[in-house]
Design an enzyme around this catalytic site. Sequence first.
Site, PDB file in Angstrom:
ATOM      1  NE  ARG A  60      28.797  30.254  36.756  1.00  0.00           N
ATOM      2  CZ  ARG A  60      29.514  29.370  37.391  1.00  0.00           C
ATOM      3  NH1 ARG A  60      29.664  28.180  36.886  1.00  0.00           N
ATOM      4  NH2 ARG A  60      30.084  29.638  38.537  1.00  0.00           N
ATOM      5  CG  HIS A  91      35.823  27.903  32.839  1.00  0.00           C
ATOM      6  ND1 HIS A  91      35.741  26.568  33.139  1.00  0.00           N
ATOM      7  CD2 HIS A  91      35.429  28.547  33.963  1.00  0.00           C
ATOM      8  CE1 HIS A  91      35.329  26.406  34.395  1.00  0.00           C
ATOM      9  NE2 HIS A  91      35.116  27.594  34.914  1.00  0.00           N
ATOM     10  CB  SER A 136      33.686  22.538  36.660  1.00  0.00           C
ATOM     11  OG  SER A 136      34.411  23.550  36.009  1.00  0.00           O
ATOM     12  CE  LYS A 145      35.306  25.089  44.918  1.00  0.00           C
ATOM     13  NZ  LYS A 145      35.303  25.838  43.646  1.00  0.00           N
TER      14      LYS A 145
HETATM   15  P1  ADP Z   1      32.913  26.535  38.463  1.00  0.00           P
HETATM   16  O1  ADP Z   1      33.453  25.335  39.179  1.00  0.00           O
HETATM   17  O2  ADP Z   1      31.652  27.058  39.094  1.00  0.00           O
HETATM   18  O3  ADP Z   1      32.785  26.374  36.985  1.00  0.00           O
HETATM   19  P2  ADP Z   1      35.429  28.053  38.585  1.00  0.00           P
HETATM   20  O4  ADP Z   1      36.052  28.376  39.885  1.00  0.00           O
HETATM   21  O5  ADP Z   1      36.135  27.055  37.766  1.00  0.00           O
HETATM   22  O6  ADP Z   1      33.901  27.683  38.808  1.00  0.00           O
HETATM   23  O7  ADP Z   1      35.192  29.387  37.728  1.00  0.00           O
HETATM   24  C1  ADP Z   1      36.192  30.303  37.447  1.00  0.00           C
HETATM   25  C2  ADP Z   1      35.571  31.585  36.962  1.00  0.00           C
HETATM   26  O8  ADP Z   1      34.821  31.340  35.775  1.00  0.00           O
HETATM   27  C3  ADP Z   1      34.598  32.254  37.915  1.00  0.00           C
HETATM   28  O9  ADP Z   1      34.730  33.659  37.758  1.00  0.00           O
HETATM   29  C4  ADP Z   1      33.252  31.784  37.414  1.00  0.00           C
HETATM   30  O10 ADP Z   1      32.217  32.683  37.762  1.00  0.00           O
HETATM   31  C5  ADP Z   1      33.504  31.790  35.922  1.00  0.00           C
HETATM   32  N1  ADP Z   1      32.637  30.879  35.179  1.00  0.00           N
HETATM   33  C6  ADP Z   1      32.436  29.566  35.407  1.00  0.00           C
HETATM   34  N2  ADP Z   1      31.561  29.044  34.506  1.00  0.00           N
HETATM   35  C7  ADP Z   1      31.210  30.070  33.693  1.00  0.00           C
HETATM   36  C8  ADP Z   1      30.320  30.202  32.574  1.00  0.00           C
HETATM   37  N3  ADP Z   1      29.597  29.168  32.158  1.00  0.00           N
HETATM   38  N4  ADP Z   1      30.216  31.414  31.977  1.00  0.00           N
HETATM   39  C9  ADP Z   1      30.927  32.459  32.446  1.00  0.00           C
HETATM   40  N5  ADP Z   1      31.753  32.415  33.493  1.00  0.00           N
HETATM   41  C10 ADP Z   1      31.914  31.242  34.111  1.00  0.00           C
END
Ligand code: ADP
Length: 162
Positions: free
Chosen positions: A90, A17, A128, A41
């Site tokens: 990803r 992130h 996450s 969630k």
């Molecule tokens: P997650 O729980 O899968 O990490 P989130 O809802 O917190 O997902 O993710 C927020 C945004 O960040 C989404 O656009 C997701 O695709 C992106 N994201 C999550 N992890 C990564 C990563 N490792 N690299 C790039 N983008 C990411």
Amino acid sequence: MKIAVYPGSFDPITLGHLNIIKRAAGIFDRVYVCVMVNADKKPMFTRDERVELIRRCVKRFENVEVDTSDGLLVDYAKSRGACAIIKGLRAVSDFDWEFQMALANKKLEPGIETMFMASSEKYTYLSSTVVKELGKYGADLSEFVPVEIMDDIKDKLKSSSV
Ligand code: ADP
């Protein structure tokens, strides 16, 4: 002024992130990282905790603000005067859902573009969920999450396992 919103659950924020935030902050004049509340969630961290953890990690970016919303993403983006919604991709598995959402959001608010940023190859495997799963078994999380929040994750995992 070009403004973007970067939405997500951030439960908790990872280095993946943070990499997207840093790159978006280099392109846009202002970036709002928005913790979105999803009633389906069950998060590990409360909404306020997630906001606080992100704030700690983005302190050094002067044009990044952290916020939260439980409404429609496009309404939030509009209220902030944003021209873009940033999404990190990803793998192909992210694409289907994100593409549908991008089209739906475009229908709702044609003036706001969804922009996809390819994950840094270093973090394509990172989510996450992976952090929480590995953390449960005591793995070293230093390659996965910002150092500023490492102890918070350890403490939370400890308190939720007793
Ligand atoms: P997650 O729980 O899968 O990490 P989130 O809802 O917190 O997902 O993710 C927020 C945004 O960040 C989404 O656009 C997701 O695709 C992106 N994201 C999550 N992890 C990564 C990563 N490792 N690299 C790039 N983008 C990411």
